[in-house]
Design a protein around this motif. Sequence first.
Motif, PDB file in Angstrom:
ATOM      1  N   CYS A  13       0.823  -1.215   0.000  1.00  0.00           N
ATOM      2  CA  CYS A  13       0.000   0.000   0.000  1.00  0.00           C
ATOM      3  C   CYS A  13       0.855   1.263   0.000  1.00  0.00           C
ATOM      4  CB  CYS A  13      -0.934   0.001   1.213  1.00  0.00           C
ATOM      5  SG  CYS A  13      -2.166  -1.319   1.196  1.00  0.00           S
ATOM      6  N   LEU A  14       1.919   1.256   0.812  1.00  0.00           N
ATOM      7  CA  LEU A  14       2.771   2.438   0.909  1.00  0.00           C
ATOM      8  C   LEU A  14       3.542   2.681  -0.383  1.00  0.00           C
ATOM      9  CD1 LEU A  14       3.806   4.721   2.672  1.00  0.00           C
ATOM     10  CD2 LEU A  14       5.558   3.168   3.585  1.00  0.00           C
ATOM     11  N   SER A  15       4.009   1.605  -1.023  1.00  0.00           N
ATOM     12  CA  SER A  15       4.764   1.773  -2.272  1.00  0.00           C
ATOM     13  C   SER A  15       3.873   2.299  -3.395  1.00  0.00           C
ATOM     14  CB  SER A  15       5.426   0.454  -2.679  1.00  0.00           C
ATOM     15  OG  SER A  15       4.480  -0.589  -2.787  1.00  0.00           O
ATOM     16  N   ILE A  16       2.620   1.839  -3.442  1.00  0.00           N
ATOM     17  CA  ILE A  16       1.670   2.360  -4.435  1.00  0.00           C
ATOM     18  C   ILE A  16       1.437   3.848  -4.199  1.00  0.00           C
ATOM     19  CG2 ILE A  16      -0.745   2.323  -5.176  1.00  0.00           C
ATOM     20  CD1 ILE A  16       0.766   0.023  -6.331  1.00  0.00           C
ATOM     21  N   PHE A  17       1.271   4.222  -2.934  1.00  0.00           N
ATOM     22  CA  PHE A  17       1.038   5.628  -2.586  1.00  0.00           C
ATOM     23  C   PHE A  17       2.236   6.495  -2.973  1.00  0.00           C
ATOM     24  CE2 PHE A  17       1.688   9.023   0.593  1.00  0.00           C
ATOM     25  CZ  PHE A  17       0.573   9.806   0.312  1.00  0.00           C
ATOM     26  N   VAL A  18       3.460   6.037  -2.615  1.00  0.00           N
ATOM     27  CA  VAL A  18       4.666   6.822  -2.906  1.00  0.00           C
ATOM     28  C   VAL A  18       4.894   6.926  -4.418  1.00  0.00           C
ATOM     29  CG1 VAL A  18       7.155   6.983  -2.579  1.00  0.00           C
ATOM     30  CG2 VAL A  18       5.710   6.210  -0.699  1.00  0.00           C
ATOM     31  N   LEU A  19       4.638   5.838  -5.143  1.00  0.00           N
ATOM     32  CA  LEU A  19       4.761   5.887  -6.602  1.00  0.00           C
ATOM     33  C   LEU A  19       3.802   6.927  -7.185  1.00  0.00           C
ATOM     34  CD1 LEU A  19       5.105   2.131  -7.628  1.00  0.00           C
ATOM     35  CD2 LEU A  19       6.729   3.948  -8.173  1.00  0.00           C
ATOM     36  N   GLY A  20       2.612   7.005  -6.602  1.00  0.00           N
ATOM     37  CA  GLY A  20       1.608   7.942  -7.095  1.00  0.00           C
ATOM     38  C   GLY A  20       2.016   9.399  -6.943  1.00  0.00           C
ATOM     39  N   ILE A  21       2.795   9.703  -5.897  1.00  0.00           N
ATOM     40  CA  ILE A  21       3.186  11.105  -5.683  1.00  0.00           C
ATOM     41  C   ILE A  21       4.579  11.428  -6.231  1.00  0.00           C
ATOM     42  CG2 ILE A  21       1.703  11.338  -3.667  1.00  0.00           C
ATOM     43  CD1 ILE A  21       4.122  11.023  -1.885  1.00  0.00           C
ATOM     44  N   THR A  22       5.341  10.403  -6.596  1.00  0.00           N
ATOM     45  CA  THR A  22       6.706  10.667  -7.092  1.00  0.00           C
ATOM     46  C   THR A  22       6.854  10.473  -8.600  1.00  0.00           C
ATOM     47  OG1 THR A  22       7.397   8.378  -6.589  1.00  0.00           O
ATOM     48  CG2 THR A  22       7.786  10.058  -4.888  1.00  0.00           C
ATOM     49  N   TRP A  23       5.763  10.127  -9.297  1.00  0.00           N
ATOM     50  CA  TRP A  23       5.913   9.876 -10.723  1.00  0.00           C
ATOM     51  C   TRP A  23       6.488  11.079 -11.495  1.00  0.00           C
ATOM     52  CZ3 TRP A  23       3.646  12.784 -14.472  1.00  0.00           C
ATOM     53  CH2 TRP A  23       2.528  13.551 -14.123  1.00  0.00           C
ATOM     54  N   PRO A  24       6.233  12.349 -11.083  1.00  0.00           N
ATOM     55  CA  PRO A  24       6.885  13.452 -11.802  1.00  0.00           C
ATOM     56  C   PRO A  24       8.408  13.399 -11.682  1.00  0.00           C
ATOM     57  CG  PRO A  24       5.017  14.264 -10.518  1.00  0.00           C
ATOM     58  CD  PRO A  24       5.270  12.864 -10.073  1.00  0.00           C
ATOM     59  N   PHE A  25       8.919  12.937 -10.528  1.00  0.00           N
ATOM     60  CA  PHE A  25      10.369  12.791 -10.354  1.00  0.00           C
ATOM     61  C   PHE A  25      10.903  11.693 -11.269  1.00  0.00           C
ATOM     62  CE2 PHE A  25       9.089  14.704  -6.302  1.00  0.00           C
ATOM     63  CZ  PHE A  25      10.027  15.718  -6.188  1.00  0.00           C
ATOM     64  N   PHE A  26      10.144  10.611 -11.414  1.00  0.00           N
ATOM     65  CA  PHE A  26      10.531   9.532 -12.324  1.00  0.00           C
ATOM     66  C   PHE A  26      10.686  10.074 -13.736  1.00  0.00           C
ATOM     67  CE2 PHE A  26       9.486   6.710  -8.935  1.00  0.00           C
ATOM     68  CZ  PHE A  26      10.009   5.460  -9.251  1.00  0.00           C
ATOM     69  N   LEU A  90      22.461  11.599  -8.380  1.00  0.00           N
ATOM     70  CA  LEU A  90      21.475  10.569  -8.055  1.00  0.00           C
ATOM     71  C   LEU A  90      21.977   9.648  -6.952  1.00  0.00           C
ATOM     72  CD1 LEU A  90      20.208   9.574 -11.626  1.00  0.00           C
ATOM     73  CD2 LEU A  90      18.985  10.905  -9.893  1.00  0.00           C
ATOM     74  N   ARG A  91      23.261   9.284  -7.011  1.00  0.00           N
ATOM     75  CA  ARG A  91      23.833   8.386  -6.012  1.00  0.00           C
ATOM     76  C   ARG A  91      23.988   9.094  -4.658  1.00  0.00           C
ATOM     77  NH1 ARG A  91      26.297   3.889  -8.657  1.00  0.00           N
ATOM     78  NH2 ARG A  91      27.793   3.560  -6.977  1.00  0.00           N
ATOM     79  N   LYS A  92      24.402  10.352  -4.709  1.00  0.00           N
ATOM     80  CA  LYS A  92      24.604  11.114  -3.478  1.00  0.00           C
ATOM     81  C   LYS A  92      23.297  11.303  -2.717  1.00  0.00           C
ATOM     82  CE  LYS A  92      26.716  15.371  -1.724  1.00  0.00           C
ATOM     83  NZ  LYS A  92      27.415  16.636  -2.085  1.00  0.00           N
ATOM     84  N   THR A  93      22.206  11.492  -3.455  1.00  0.00           N
ATOM     85  CA  THR A  93      20.896  11.724  -2.841  1.00  0.00           C
ATOM     86  C   THR A  93      20.077  10.443  -2.719  1.00  0.00           C
ATOM     87  OG1 THR A  93      19.957  12.212  -5.024  1.00  0.00           O
ATOM     88  CG2 THR A  93      20.799  14.080  -3.734  1.00  0.00           C
ATOM     89  N   SER A  94      20.625   9.328  -3.225  1.00  0.00           N
ATOM     90  CA  SER A  94      19.948   8.020  -3.221  1.00  0.00           C
ATOM     91  C   SER A  94      18.683   8.008  -4.080  1.00  0.00           C
ATOM     92  CB  SER A  94      19.601   7.573  -1.791  1.00  0.00           C
ATOM     93  OG  SER A  94      20.779   7.311  -1.053  1.00  0.00           O
ATOM     94  N   LEU A  95      18.525   8.988  -4.960  1.00  0.00           N
ATOM     95  CA  LEU A  95      17.367   9.001  -5.856  1.00  0.00           C
ATOM     96  C   LEU A  95      17.436   7.874  -6.878  1.00  0.00           C
ATOM     97  CD1 LEU A  95      16.919  12.838  -6.505  1.00  0.00           C
ATOM     98  CD2 LEU A  95      15.359  11.325  -5.263  1.00  0.00           C
ATOM     99  N   ASP A  96      18.632   7.327  -7.089  1.00  0.00           N
ATOM    100  CA  ASP A  96      18.763   6.203  -8.024  1.00  0.00           C
ATOM    101  C   ASP A  96      18.024   4.963  -7.529  1.00  0.00           C
ATOM    102  OD1 ASP A  96      20.783   6.130  -5.968  1.00  0.00           O
ATOM    103  OD2 ASP A  96      21.768   4.508  -7.046  1.00  0.00           O
ATOM    104  N   GLU A  97      17.683   4.934  -6.230  1.00  0.00           N
ATOM    105  CA  GLU A  97      17.004   3.777  -5.645  1.00  0.00           C
ATOM    106  C   GLU A  97      15.483   3.826  -5.832  1.00  0.00           C
ATOM    107  OE1 GLU A  97      18.975   1.575  -4.483  1.00  0.00           O
ATOM    108  OE2 GLU A  97      20.791   2.568  -3.735  1.00  0.00           O
ATOM    109  N   LEU A  98      14.941   4.947  -6.298  1.00  0.00           N
ATOM    110  CA  LEU A  98      13.489   5.107  -6.402  1.00  0.00           C
ATOM    111  C   LEU A  98      12.783   3.978  -7.164  1.00  0.00           C
ATOM    112  CD1 LEU A  98      12.650   8.901  -6.966  1.00  0.00           C
ATOM    113  CD2 LEU A  98      11.899   7.416  -5.103  1.00  0.00           C
ATOM    114  N   PRO A  99      13.335   3.488  -8.283  1.00  0.00           N
ATOM    115  CA  PRO A  99      12.640   2.419  -9.022  1.00  0.00           C
ATOM    116  C   PRO A  99      12.429   1.139  -8.216  1.00  0.00           C
ATOM    117  CG  PRO A  99      14.231   3.483 -10.447  1.00  0.00           C
ATOM    118  CD  PRO A  99      14.482   3.999  -9.065  1.00  0.00           C
TER     119      PRO A  99
END
Length: 208
Positions: A13-26, A90-99
């Motif tokens: 449930c939490l991953s679906i929610f987070v995906l829903g609000i972070t798709w612009p970042f993707f 991306l690595r410094k901020t760990s944003l590469d882990e979002l997928p």
Amino acid sequence: MNYLFYKRVIDFCLSIFVLGITWPFFLLISIVIKIDSKGPVLFKQERIGKNKEKFYILKFRTMKTCTPNDMPTHLLKDPNAFITRSGRLLRKTSLDELPQLINIVKGDMSFVGPRPALWNQYDLISERDKYKANDIFPGLTGLAQVNGRDELPIDAKAKLDGEYTRNCSLILDIKCLIKTFTSVLKAEGVVEGKIEKKIKGEKKTSSY
């Protein structure tokens, strides 16, 4: 019921929610990666999951396509030669882990657990066996990640993974997630390239 059952429901449930609000970042990150260097947006790599079953972890690609595929970054002689310009941020901020949110939805991973080892990190996998840390879902973050991350030797990392396995609870998961957020902001524990430590006058290279 066992917390691990509820944990899977919460993860989904939490991953679906987070995906829903972070798709612009993707979308934005994908565009930046394509502009910055040739190659796919996503990077897939074989990892060890629950009960040592293999799965493909997803990350935003932060390295050039000529990078050796099944080698941990810290074992590369000069990782900076392979990391792309956008990849550094991306690595410094760990944003590469979002997928890996997708991995959580699929049931490959959890938000909190031992970080999934590469299929050929036999020493780490074997050490985790001692503490039954391979018996649960690997995590986006974990107790070892918030207590040293890349700076930890294999035995210390496995012990922390075992401690999490024994004491897994909602409270511990919340604490790990909060500490992960603060660690990411401070870029704590991130090490690129080989780590060498002197022990009794000799150099020892840590590989984990």
